[in-house]
Design a protein around this motif. Structure first.
Motif, PDB file in Angstrom:
ATOM      1  N   ALA A  57      -8.546  -0.357  -3.090  1.00  0.00           N
ATOM      2  CA  ALA A  57      -9.051   0.372  -1.922  1.00  0.00           C
ATOM      3  C   ALA A  57      -8.108   0.205  -0.737  1.00  0.00           C
ATOM      4  N   ALA A  58      -7.622  -1.002  -0.528  1.00  0.00           N
ATOM      5  CA  ALA A  58      -6.689  -1.246   0.572  1.00  0.00           C
ATOM      6  C   ALA A  58      -5.393  -0.475   0.361  1.00  0.00           C
ATOM      7  N   LEU A  59      -4.892  -0.449  -0.867  1.00  0.00           N
ATOM      8  CA  LEU A  59      -3.659   0.276  -1.160  1.00  0.00           C
ATOM      9  C   LEU A  59      -3.801   1.751  -0.806  1.00  0.00           C
ATOM     10  N   ALA A  60      -4.888   2.376  -1.240  1.00  0.00           N
ATOM     11  CA  ALA A  60      -5.088   3.796  -0.961  1.00  0.00           C
ATOM     12  C   ALA A  60      -5.150   4.052   0.539  1.00  0.00           C
ATOM     13  N   ALA A  61      -5.848   3.190   1.260  1.00  0.00           N
ATOM     14  CA  ALA A  61      -5.980   3.377   2.708  1.00  0.00           C
ATOM     15  C   ALA A  61      -4.663   3.138   3.432  1.00  0.00           C
ATOM     16  N   PHE A  62      -3.964   2.060   3.065  1.00  0.00           N
ATOM     17  CA  PHE A  62      -2.687   1.756   3.723  1.00  0.00           C
ATOM     18  C   PHE A  62      -1.658   2.857   3.454  1.00  0.00           C
ATOM     19  N   ALA A  63      -1.631   3.384   2.230  1.00  0.00           N
ATOM     20  CA  ALA A  63      -0.670   4.426   1.881  1.00  0.00           C
ATOM     21  C   ALA A  63      -0.947   5.711   2.660  1.00  0.00           C
ATOM     22  N   GLU A  64      -2.219   6.001   2.900  1.00  0.00           N
ATOM     23  CA  GLU A  64      -2.589   7.231   3.600  1.00  0.00           C
ATOM     24  C   GLU A  64      -2.468   7.102   5.121  1.00  0.00           C
ATOM     25  N   GLN A  65      -2.893   5.953   5.643  1.00  0.00           N
ATOM     26  CA  GLN A  65      -3.062   5.842   7.095  1.00  0.00           C
ATOM     27  C   GLN A  65      -2.261   4.731   7.750  1.00  0.00           C
ATOM     28  N   GLY A  66      -1.607   3.911   6.942  1.00  0.00           N
ATOM     29  CA  GLY A  66      -0.890   2.776   7.485  1.00  0.00           C
ATOM     30  C   GLY A  66      -1.816   1.596   7.714  1.00  0.00           C
ATOM     31  N   TYR A  67      -1.220   0.429   7.815  1.00  0.00           N
ATOM     32  CA  TYR A  67      -1.999  -0.797   7.980  1.00  0.00           C
ATOM     33  C   TYR A  67      -2.795  -0.771   9.281  1.00  0.00           C
ATOM     34  N   HIS A  68      -2.148  -0.446  10.364  1.00  0.00           N
ATOM     35  CA  HIS A  68      -2.819  -0.504  11.665  1.00  0.00           C
ATOM     36  C   HIS A  68      -3.806   0.640  11.860  1.00  0.00           C
ATOM     37  N   GLY A  69      -3.664   1.693  11.097  1.00  0.00           N
ATOM     38  CA  GLY A  69      -4.598   2.806  11.195  1.00  0.00           C
ATOM     39  C   GLY A  69      -5.814   2.663  10.297  1.00  0.00           C
ATOM     40  N   THR A  70      -5.897   1.567   9.571  1.00  0.00           N
ATOM     41  CA  THR A  70      -6.987   1.343   8.624  1.00  0.00           C
ATOM     42  C   THR A  70      -7.884   0.218   9.111  1.00  0.00           C
ATOM     43  N   SER A  71      -9.175   0.428   9.042  1.00  0.00           N
ATOM     44  CA  SER A  71     -10.132  -0.615   9.424  1.00  0.00           C
ATOM     45  C   SER A  71     -10.662  -1.329   8.189  1.00  0.00           C
TER      46      SER A  71
END
Length: 221
Positions: free
Chosen positions: A36-50
């Motif tokens: 789940a973290a990988l998908a979010a980080f790839a789409e929105q970046g680390y700082h853009g993901t909560s």
């Protein structure tokens, strides 16, 4: 981060490897929170993901996510540690199985790097773009992993130069150019694109050999 990684949450089973298995790729075997973290980080970046969004993607509550990974940083670190462990293991096995000839070892490590950056594009992308987001306590560990991978390529290229198989006058520069070329594949290659994986590998092996000045009159023996 180390506590989270050693907590047993979704750890892959350790098993012996078969010959050539470094070429085999299926879906990434990641624990659900890391996927789940990988998908979010790839789409929105680390700082853009909560953290809340990662928990939602993983079908967990925030406290449930924290049970496995106590922070967003531990998720990033856990993901990158698994990414580099997989990459390094595949490269080591590729070189070990290639035999004693430097050119065969070179082809093997280049192919391994290419396959990884084709089949693990998202992980490679996050690793390249989010190093800036790593805490200082882990950043040096991650850089050490990257250096270890580069040293594998360096050692093979220097061995080829010493054996007279590679003619480049700048082995260190050539080695880094080869690695950079392989890593760059993750930014554009698509598995369903016009260029197939095997054709890409064939073309890039030719380019990599040209970078190190492969001598066919010596290397074919």
């Amino acid at each position: 981060m180390l506590d989270a990684m050693s907590s047993g949450a979704g750890e892959a089973e350790v098993r012996p490897h078969s010959i050539g298995e470094w070429r085999d790729y299926g879906e990434p075997e990641l624990p659900v929170p890391l996927a789940a973290a990988l998908a979010a980080f790839a789409e929105q970046g680390y700082h853009g993901t909560s953290v809340r969004e990662i928990a939602s993607r993983a079908n967990l509550s925030v406290p449930g996510l924290y049970h496995h990974y106590p922070s967003k940083q531990s998720l990033l670190q856990g993901l990158l540690e698994r990414t580099m462990t997989d990459l390094l293991s595949r490269s080591e096995r590729a070189i070990a199985e290639a035999g004693d000839r430097p050119v065969d070892q070179f082809d093997a490590v280049v192919e391994s790097l290419l396959r990884f950056h084709m089949y693990r594009r998202e992980q490679a992308f996050v690793g390249s773009t989010e190093i800036r987001s790593l805490d200082d306590s882990y950043r040096q560990t991650y850089i050490g992993h990257r250096d270890r991978q580069q040293h594998m390529v360096d050692e093979v290229v220097f061995a080829g130069v010493e054996a007279g198989v590679f003619s480049t006058r700048y082995p260190k520069d050539a080695s880094r150019a080869v690695a950079t070329m392989c890593v760059g594949v993750s930014t554009w290659f698509k598995l369903d694109g016009e260029l197939g994986a095997d054709e890409l590998i064939s073309r890039n092996l030719q380019l990599a050999r040209a970078l190190v000045g492969y001598r066919t009159d010596v290397g074919s023996g």
